[in-house]
Design a protein around this motif. Structure first.
Motif, PDB file in Angstrom:
ATOM      1  N   GLY A  33     -16.426   3.702  13.383  1.00  0.00           N
ATOM      2  CA  GLY A  33     -16.816   3.272  14.723  1.00  0.00           C
ATOM      3  C   GLY A  33     -15.841   2.347  15.406  1.00  0.00           C
ATOM      4  N   SER A  34     -14.660   2.148  14.865  1.00  0.00           N
ATOM      5  CA  SER A  34     -13.681   1.271  15.500  1.00  0.00           C
ATOM      6  C   SER A  34     -13.229   1.788  16.854  1.00  0.00           C
ATOM      7  CB  SER A  34     -12.455   1.096  14.606  1.00  0.00           C
ATOM      8  OG  SER A  34     -12.793   0.412  13.431  1.00  0.00           O
ATOM      9  N   TYR A  35     -13.279   3.097  17.051  1.00  0.00           N
ATOM     10  CA  TYR A  35     -12.839   3.692  18.301  1.00  0.00           C
ATOM     11  C   TYR A  35     -13.998   3.972  19.250  1.00  0.00           C
ATOM     12  CZ  TYR A  35      -8.192   4.658  16.326  1.00  0.00           C
ATOM     13  OH  TYR A  35      -6.946   4.561  15.778  1.00  0.00           O
ATOM     14  N   ALA A  36     -15.134   3.368  19.048  1.00  0.00           N
ATOM     15  CA  ALA A  36     -16.298   3.624  19.888  1.00  0.00           C
ATOM     16  C   ALA A  36     -16.034   3.171  21.326  1.00  0.00           C
ATOM     17  CB  ALA A  36     -17.511   2.888  19.340  1.00  0.00           C
ATOM     18  N   VAL A  37     -16.511   3.947  22.261  1.00  0.00           N
ATOM     19  CA  VAL A  37     -16.370   3.620  23.677  1.00  0.00           C
ATOM     20  C   VAL A  37     -17.607   2.837  24.093  1.00  0.00           C
ATOM     21  CG1 VAL A  37     -16.176   4.574  26.000  1.00  0.00           C
ATOM     22  CG2 VAL A  37     -15.042   5.706  24.075  1.00  0.00           C
ATOM     23  N   PRO A  38     -17.426   1.631  24.621  1.00  0.00           N
ATOM     24  CA  PRO A  38     -18.591   0.837  25.016  1.00  0.00           C
ATOM     25  C   PRO A  38     -19.346   1.478  26.177  1.00  0.00           C
ATOM     26  CG  PRO A  38     -16.577  -0.245  25.730  1.00  0.00           C
ATOM     27  CD  PRO A  38     -16.165   0.952  24.916  1.00  0.00           C
ATOM     28  N   SER A  39     -20.650   1.291  26.180  1.00  0.00           N
ATOM     29  CA  SER A  39     -21.485   1.844  27.235  1.00  0.00           C
ATOM     30  C   SER A  39     -22.276   0.722  27.884  1.00  0.00           C
ATOM     31  CB  SER A  39     -22.447   2.869  26.644  1.00  0.00           C
ATOM     32  OG  SER A  39     -23.365   3.281  27.618  1.00  0.00           O
ATOM     33  N   ARG A  40     -22.487   0.863  29.162  1.00  0.00           N
ATOM     34  CA  ARG A  40     -23.296  -0.122  29.886  1.00  0.00           C
ATOM     35  C   ARG A  40     -24.630   0.469  30.332  1.00  0.00           C
ATOM     36  NH1 ARG A  40     -19.812  -4.585  32.501  1.00  0.00           N
ATOM     37  NH2 ARG A  40     -17.941  -4.401  31.262  1.00  0.00           N
ATOM     38  N   ASP A  44     -28.670   2.650  26.200  1.00  0.00           N
ATOM     39  CA  ASP A  44     -27.779   2.400  25.075  1.00  0.00           C
ATOM     40  C   ASP A  44     -27.851   0.949  24.621  1.00  0.00           C
ATOM     41  OD1 ASP A  44     -26.990   5.046  25.184  1.00  0.00           O
ATOM     42  OD2 ASP A  44     -25.160   4.617  26.318  1.00  0.00           O
ATOM     43  N   VAL A  45     -27.939   0.043  25.567  1.00  0.00           N
ATOM     44  CA  VAL A  45     -28.013  -1.381  25.228  1.00  0.00           C
ATOM     45  C   VAL A  45     -29.305  -1.661  24.469  1.00  0.00           C
ATOM     46  CG1 VAL A  45     -28.186  -3.699  26.191  1.00  0.00           C
ATOM     47  CG2 VAL A  45     -26.554  -2.084  27.155  1.00  0.00           C
ATOM     48  N   ALA A  48     -29.074  -0.288  20.951  1.00  0.00           N
ATOM     49  CA  ALA A  48     -28.211  -1.121  20.120  1.00  0.00           C
ATOM     50  C   ALA A  48     -28.927  -2.391  19.694  1.00  0.00           C
ATOM     51  CB  ALA A  48     -26.927  -1.472  20.871  1.00  0.00           C
TER      52      ALA A  48
END
Length: 63
Positions: A33-40, A44-45, A48
């Motif tokens: 998961g180091s390359y995960a794209v953050p979501s707003r 998703d929040v 998480a």
């Protein structure tokens, strides 16, 4: 072209990497998961936050 992991010259067999090792390092980053794209997105929040709370609950329970 340089290897995105170590910066060495690439090798055609492993392109865009210089070696199998750097290709494996890159794969490990994807898998952990180091390359995960953050979501707003609000969904998703919330998901998480629920996952974090569940993980904290699991660590507090005796085995």
């Amino acid at each position: 072209m340089n290897c995105p992991i170590c910066g060495a010259a690439t090798v055609a067999k492993f392109r865009p990497f210089c070696s199998g090792r750097c290709a494996d390092v890159d794969l490990a980053k994807w898998l952990n998961g180091s390359y995960a794209v953050p979501s707003r997105a609000p969904e998703d929040v919330e998901a998480a936050l629920d996952a974090v709370e569940a993980a904290q609950d699991d660590t507090q329970k005796p085995h």
